[in-house]
Write an enzyme that holds these catalytic residues in place. Structure first.
Site, short mmCIF file in Angstrom:
data_model
loop_
_atom_site.label_atom_id
_atom_site.label_comp_id
_atom_site.label_asym_id
_atom_site.label_seq_id
_atom_site.Cartn_x
_atom_site.Cartn_y
_atom_site.Cartn_z
N GLU A 13 -8.64 4.83 -2.08
CA GLU A 13 -9.39 5.59 -3.08
C GLU A 13 -10.90 5.50 -2.87
O GLU A 13 -11.66 6.28 -3.45
CB GLU A 13 -9.05 5.08 -4.49
CG GLU A 13 -7.64 5.39 -4.95
CD GLU A 13 -7.42 6.86 -5.23
OE1 GLU A 13 -8.40 7.62 -5.29
OE2 GLU A 13 -6.24 7.26 -5.37
N GLU A 23 6.82 -10.57 5.58
CA GLU A 23 5.92 -11.45 4.85
C GLU A 23 5.99 -12.90 5.32
O GLU A 23 5.10 -13.71 5.03
CB GLU A 23 6.20 -11.39 3.35
CG GLU A 23 7.47 -12.07 2.91
CD GLU A 23 7.57 -12.15 1.39
OE1 GLU A 23 7.88 -13.25 0.88
OE2 GLU A 23 7.34 -11.14 0.71
#
Length: 299
Positions: free
Chosen positions: A83, A114
């Site tokens: 953004e 992960e």
């Protein structure tokens, strides 16, 4: 792997009967649980503020803001970073995110990634992280191996490091120069940290990127003067911003924007001082890109 002491993995007896609740009861229960998150974030404000101040100082000297996460935290980092270019006009490499498993993990589960510590450290090396950069590791548990290894490697390379977790006393917090720990307590669905923990992380990341960009002069008041007008809505927003700052009519504001390549700051300066695009650009550059300074106003 011992998850016993992680509150994000605990089962809250208040939520043990959610599968017997009506939709209305369950919605009210979740809403009440979510309402506790802002207070948890408020409790971590001193740590958040210190981390943001240190980050802004480095970015003013040309540094980058890099988020690192796995699963939901990684996706939240990608969301926040993506953004920044349209909102604040940042180049793509100034604020970006690294997610365990790579780009495919943004839209598809890649849970095993992960646990790969070597990949976490390698991702930091691959990004060329250096002393002016800030690396924010995000992990609800505060122990995700990929993220902890990435933050440790970033520290070794001289970067400023921040560990954002939803438990306290975490390995991630210990590895980072700034530990931002926001304990939100057990989730409505035990262990589903896309819920309260995810909300807390989103709130903190909102503050992180927004406040850093404000400190870098990316806004004038609360107006996004570095907006990149890449669609009709954003072009109209640019017109409204120029009008709000200069008092110009719509036609005049639109003309100034067109003459200045839809650069809002430049259009404002050109309109205010009746300058050519080149002269307005030079005045802005002399003010370090800060519109308020270019207009001769006190900060």
């Amino acid at each position: 792997m011992n998850l016993t002491n992680l509150t994000t993995e605990a089962a809250d007896p208040r939520f043990s009967g959610i599968d017997t609740m009506s939709v209305a009861e369950l919605a009210a229960t979740m809403n009440a649980a979510d309402a506790t998150v802002p207070a948890a974030v408020a409790g971590a404000l001193p740590q958040i503020v210190a981390a943001i101040e240190a980050t802004a100082e480095r970015m003013q000297r040309g540094g980058r803001l890099i988020y690192v996460g796995a699963g939901t935290p990684g996706r939240l980092g990608v969301l926040d970073a993506s953004e920044c270019p349209p909102t604040f006009g940042t180049p793509p490499d100034q604020v970006f995110a690294i997610i365990a498993g790579g780009p495919r993990a943004i839209v598809a589960p890649c849970e095993g990634a992960e646990d790969d510590e070597q990949a976490g450290a390698a991702a930091i090396d691959g990004a060329g992280v250096g002393p002016l950069d800030t690396v924010v590791g995000i992990a609800s548990s505060g122990r995700t191996p990929y993220v902890v290894a990435a933050v440790r490697r970033a520290a070794e390379r001289g970067a400023l490091t921040v560990g954002l977790a939803c438990n306290t006393g975490t390995p991630l917090g210990a590895a980072a120069a700034y530990a931002v720990e926001v304990p939100v307590g057990p989730e409505v669905i035990s262990g589903s940290t896309r819920l309260k923990a995810g909300t807390a992380q989103k709130l903190v990341l909102n503050m992180f990127s927004t406040i850093v960009m404000v400190r870098l002069g990316k806004t004038y008041g609360n107006l996004m003067v570095d907006v990149r007008p890449s669609n009709g809505k954003l072009r109209e927003r640019a017109v409204r911003i120029v009008r709000a700052i200069t008092g110009a009519g719509r036609a005049e504001a639109l003309s100034a924007l067109r003459q200045n390549g839809f650069n809002v700051k430049q259009a404002v300066v050109a309109s205010r001082f009746d300058l050519t695009p080149q002269e307005a650009a030079a005045r802005l550059a002399g003010a370090g890109g800060r519109l308020r300074t270019a207009l001769g106003e006190r900060a």
